[in-house]
Design an enzyme around this catalytic site. Structure first.
Site, PDB file in Angstrom:
ATOM      1  CB  SER A 135      27.902  53.133  30.902  1.00 33.27           C
ATOM      2  OG  SER A 135      27.057  52.895  29.790  1.00 33.27           O
ATOM      3  CG  ASN A 194      16.984  46.795  29.208  1.00 32.85           C
ATOM      4  OD1 ASN A 194      17.721  47.792  29.194  1.00 32.85           O
ATOM      5  ND2 ASN A 194      15.724  46.832  29.617  1.00 32.85           N
ATOM      6  CB  THR A 235      51.397  21.923  60.342  1.00 35.12           C
ATOM      7  OG1 THR A 235      52.009  21.411  61.527  1.00 35.12           O
ATOM      8  CG2 THR A 235      51.422  20.843  59.259  1.00 35.12           C
ATOM      9  CG  HIS A 236      49.901  24.473  63.717  1.00 39.20           C
ATOM     10  ND1 HIS A 236      48.612  24.779  64.090  1.00 39.20           N
ATOM     11  CD2 HIS A 236      49.920  23.132  63.503  1.00 39.20           C
ATOM     12  CE1 HIS A 236      47.881  23.674  64.103  1.00 39.20           C
ATOM     13  NE2 HIS A 236      48.655  22.658  63.750  1.00 39.20           N
ATOM     14  CB  SER A 242      64.813  50.965  51.264  1.00 39.85           C
ATOM     15  OG  SER A 242      64.810  52.100  52.112  1.00 39.85           O
ATOM     16  CE  LYS A 294      64.274  46.187  53.843  1.00 40.34           C
ATOM     17  NZ  LYS A 294      63.255  47.135  54.281  1.00 40.34           N
ATOM     18  CG  ASN A 339      62.026  46.290  50.403  1.00 39.29           C
ATOM     19  OD1 ASN A 339      62.624  45.738  51.330  1.00 39.29           O
ATOM     20  ND2 ASN A 339      61.974  47.597  50.265  1.00 39.29           N
ATOM     21  CD  GLU A 360      56.322  43.725  50.524  1.00 40.42           C
ATOM     22  OE1 GLU A 360      56.284  44.057  51.715  1.00 40.42           O
ATOM     23  OE2 GLU A 360      57.107  44.231  49.704  1.00 40.42           O
ATOM     24  CE1 TYR A 397      20.207  46.886  32.421  1.00 38.26           C
ATOM     25  CE2 TYR A 397      18.751  48.796  32.584  1.00 38.26           C
ATOM     26  CZ  TYR A 397      20.024  48.257  32.480  1.00 38.26           C
ATOM     27  OH  TYR A 397      21.120  49.083  32.447  1.00 38.26           O
ATOM     28  CD  GLN A 419      25.366  52.738  33.056  1.00 36.47           C
ATOM     29  OE1 GLN A 419      24.505  52.748  32.192  1.00 36.47           O
ATOM     30  NE2 GLN A 419      25.861  53.856  33.574  1.00 36.47           N
ATOM     31  CE  LYS A 465      28.218  47.841  31.298  1.00 35.85           C
ATOM     32  NZ  LYS A 465      26.955  47.283  31.855  1.00 35.85           N
TER      33      LYS A 465
HETATM   34  N1  ARG Z   1      24.450  51.302  29.707  1.00 35.32           N
HETATM   35  C1  ARG Z   1      23.474  50.365  30.153  1.00 35.32           C
HETATM   36  C2  ARG Z   1      24.147  49.283  31.014  1.00 35.32           C
HETATM   37  O1  ARG Z   1      25.333  49.235  31.031  1.00 35.32           O
HETATM   38  C3  ARG Z   1      22.809  49.719  28.993  1.00 35.32           C
HETATM   39  C4  ARG Z   1      21.399  49.397  29.163  1.00 35.32           C
HETATM   40  C5  ARG Z   1      20.615  50.616  29.406  1.00 35.32           C
HETATM   41  N2  ARG Z   1      19.217  50.359  29.317  1.00 35.32           N
HETATM   42  C6  ARG Z   1      18.371  51.300  29.621  1.00 35.32           C
HETATM   43  N3  ARG Z   1      17.151  51.017  29.446  1.00 35.32           N
HETATM   44  N4  ARG Z   1      18.743  52.433  30.127  1.00 35.32           N
HETATM   45  O2  ARG Z   1      23.479  48.507  31.659  1.00 35.32           O
END
Ligand code: ARG
Length: 474
Positions: free
Chosen positions: A28, A118, A163-164, A285, A291, A293, A298, A325, A330, A333
């Site tokens: 990650s 974790n 309205t509408h 355009s 044009k 735009n 948008e 966990y 993961q 994010k």
């Molecule tokens: N990269 C993991 C995450 O984003 C971190 C935690 C990983 N923990 C594990 N026991 N593999 O959640």
């Protein structure tokens, strides 16, 4: 033991090498590197907390703190070093441990005592959300100030309120702009609530069960700027409600931006021509030379889909998870990071486009001046003469029908004709109606009368100044 057969965080019980594709798949660092500065902060707090429980000596704490500071600095300045180390890093936690042992040797391995990735990832992510909230509030402040400035500059310009999507009653353009501002003020409050739910420190929760070294959780929380610690270790490593709350706040902002965008796309059309699109926020355009735009609006409207998608995505990831966990977490994010970046851009572009937009007062005024928009005022006139509203509504309906038959504006019907519809009409009737009079009558708080709008502008400015919109720049 000062020898380790590899530098993985968990290699001890494994004999074989990981499958190369799976190894890349499970990493990650490509996205959680964004958490590096938070990881270092948490590491520093953890190093300090290891001293009173006898895991690190005072000197070792100092060495660790100095090394961590150096790592952060180097990560920001030495790209070659960063990329080399990054290539072997599973995640941001692994990256720092590798850098720390490179710097300190086996001492670097002591820092992970009693703790788990974790809890680390949950803590880093909470700190990110808390900072993200304040940068987003700052950007919302910018958009709100642009709306307020236009509301002040154009005070007095009437428009046809709808309205509408049908012309309904005259309102002030400023009142319309302030309606959008109210929505964004609510977003600031919603963001504040997301920061509140992120404001609890998981450190000390271990992998799931807690910490066996009597670590001082309150001290760590204080050190990191949290106002409390999480209440249950198992919940702490699996809870992502703070991320959901932040994504919900972002989805709210996106939805409000999208509605603002929709209004401006419509207003820029030839049929409305209420606004002239600023060149700086429009494109042309490749085929049609004439044009211009409304791409800024948008794209803002279009990007809303993925912001809402990020919220739904995380809700879906979380819905089937067993307590504790799970690696699925993961996936929390990337969607949030991208949504955050997108909203930051959307807010800045919207603020710029609003500030640069020219409102076409003539067009707005002409639309507001259609006598049909004053029909409700005519009913109110009859009510003031003692006629019950439902009956007054009916009478005015008949007046409008008669005007339509005669193909004239209803305000142009002679009094004798009006009197055949209702004896309540008197000589003052024709003079009673104007856009200005209709606007001025709406002087209730929150209404569109110029005085009420002036008060609303002052009130909004005061509320905005009280809110935390002067926080960190993203
Ligand atoms: N990269 C993991 C995450 O984003 C971190 C935690 C990983 N923990 C594990 N026991 N593999 O959640």
């Amino acid at each position: 033991m000062t020898e380790r057969k590899d530098d993985r965080l968990w290699g001890g019980r494994f004999e074989g090498e990981p499958n190369a594709q799976f190894d890349a798949f499970q990493r990650s660092f490509a996205f959680d590197r964004l958490l590096l500065s938070y990881e270092i902060k948490v590491d520093q707090a953890w190093a300090k907390a290891l001293e009173p429980i006898g895991i690190l000596s005072t000197e070792e704490v100092q060495q660790t703190l100095t090394a961590l500071k150096k790592i952060l600095k180097r990560a920001q300045t030495d790209t070659a070093w960063f990329e080399k180390l990054a290539a072997g890093a599973e995640d941001v936690h692994h990256f720092v441990e590798k850098a720390l042992t490179e710097e300190l040797g086996p001492l670097g391995w002591k820092l992970h005592t009693g703790r788990s990735r974790n809890e680390l990832v949950a803590t880093d992510f909470r700190l990110f959300v808390i900072d993200a909230v304040s940068s987003m509030q700052y950007l919302l402040g910018g958009l709100l100030r642009a709306l307020l400035l236009q509301a002040k500059t154009n005070l007095g310009v009437p428009m046809a309120g709808m309205t509408h999507m049908q012309h309904a009653q005259p309102i002030l353009l400023s009142h319309f702009l302030l309606a959008h501002a109210e929505a964004f003020i609510r977003d600031i409050a919603r963001l504040e609530r997301a920061a509140l739910s992120a404001d609890a420190c998981p450190m000390g929760s271990g992998a799931l069960a807690g910490n066996s070294f009597a670590i001082d959780r309150d001290a760590i929380a204080r050190e990191l700027g949290f106002s409390r610690v999480t209440a249950n270790s198992l919940d702490a490593v699996s809870d992502r409600d703070f991320a959901l709350d932040y994504l919900f706040a972002l989805a709210g902002i996106a939805t409000h931006l999208s509605r603002l965008a929709e209004d401006f796309v419509i207003f820029a059309s030839q049929e409305f021509s209420y606004v002239t699109l600023p060149d700086a926020f429009s494109t042309g355009s490749s085929l049609m030379p004439q044009k211009k735009n409304p791409d800024a609006w948008e794209l803002i409207r279009g990007k809303t889909g993925r912001i809402t998608g990020a919220l739904v995505g995380l809700l879906t990831t979380l819905k089937g998870l067993p307590t504790s966990y799970q690696r699925d977490l993961q996936e929390d994010k990337e969607g949030l990071f991208t949504a955050h970046d997108q909203i930051a851009d959307m807010l800045s572009v919207a603020a710029g486009a609003i500030a640069a937009t020219k409102f076409n007062a003539d067009r707005l005024c002409t639309a507001a001046s259609n006598p049909a928009l004053l029909a409700t005022e005519a009913a109110d006139y009859l009510v003031r003469k003692g006629i019950p509203f439902r009956q007054a509504h009916d009478i005015v309906g008949k007046v409008l029908r008669e005007a339509e038959k005669q193909n004239v504006a209803w305000t142009a019907l002679p009094l004798d004709i009006l009197k055949t519809i209702s004896p309540a009409f008197e000589a003052d009737f024709a003079k009673s109606f104007s856009v200005d009079a209709a606007l001025a009558a709406k002087k209730v708080r929150g209404g569109t009368a110029p005085d009420a709008v002036r008060a609303a502008i002052a009130d909004l400015e005061a509320r905005l100044n009280k809110k935390a919109t002067t926080g960190a720049k993203p």
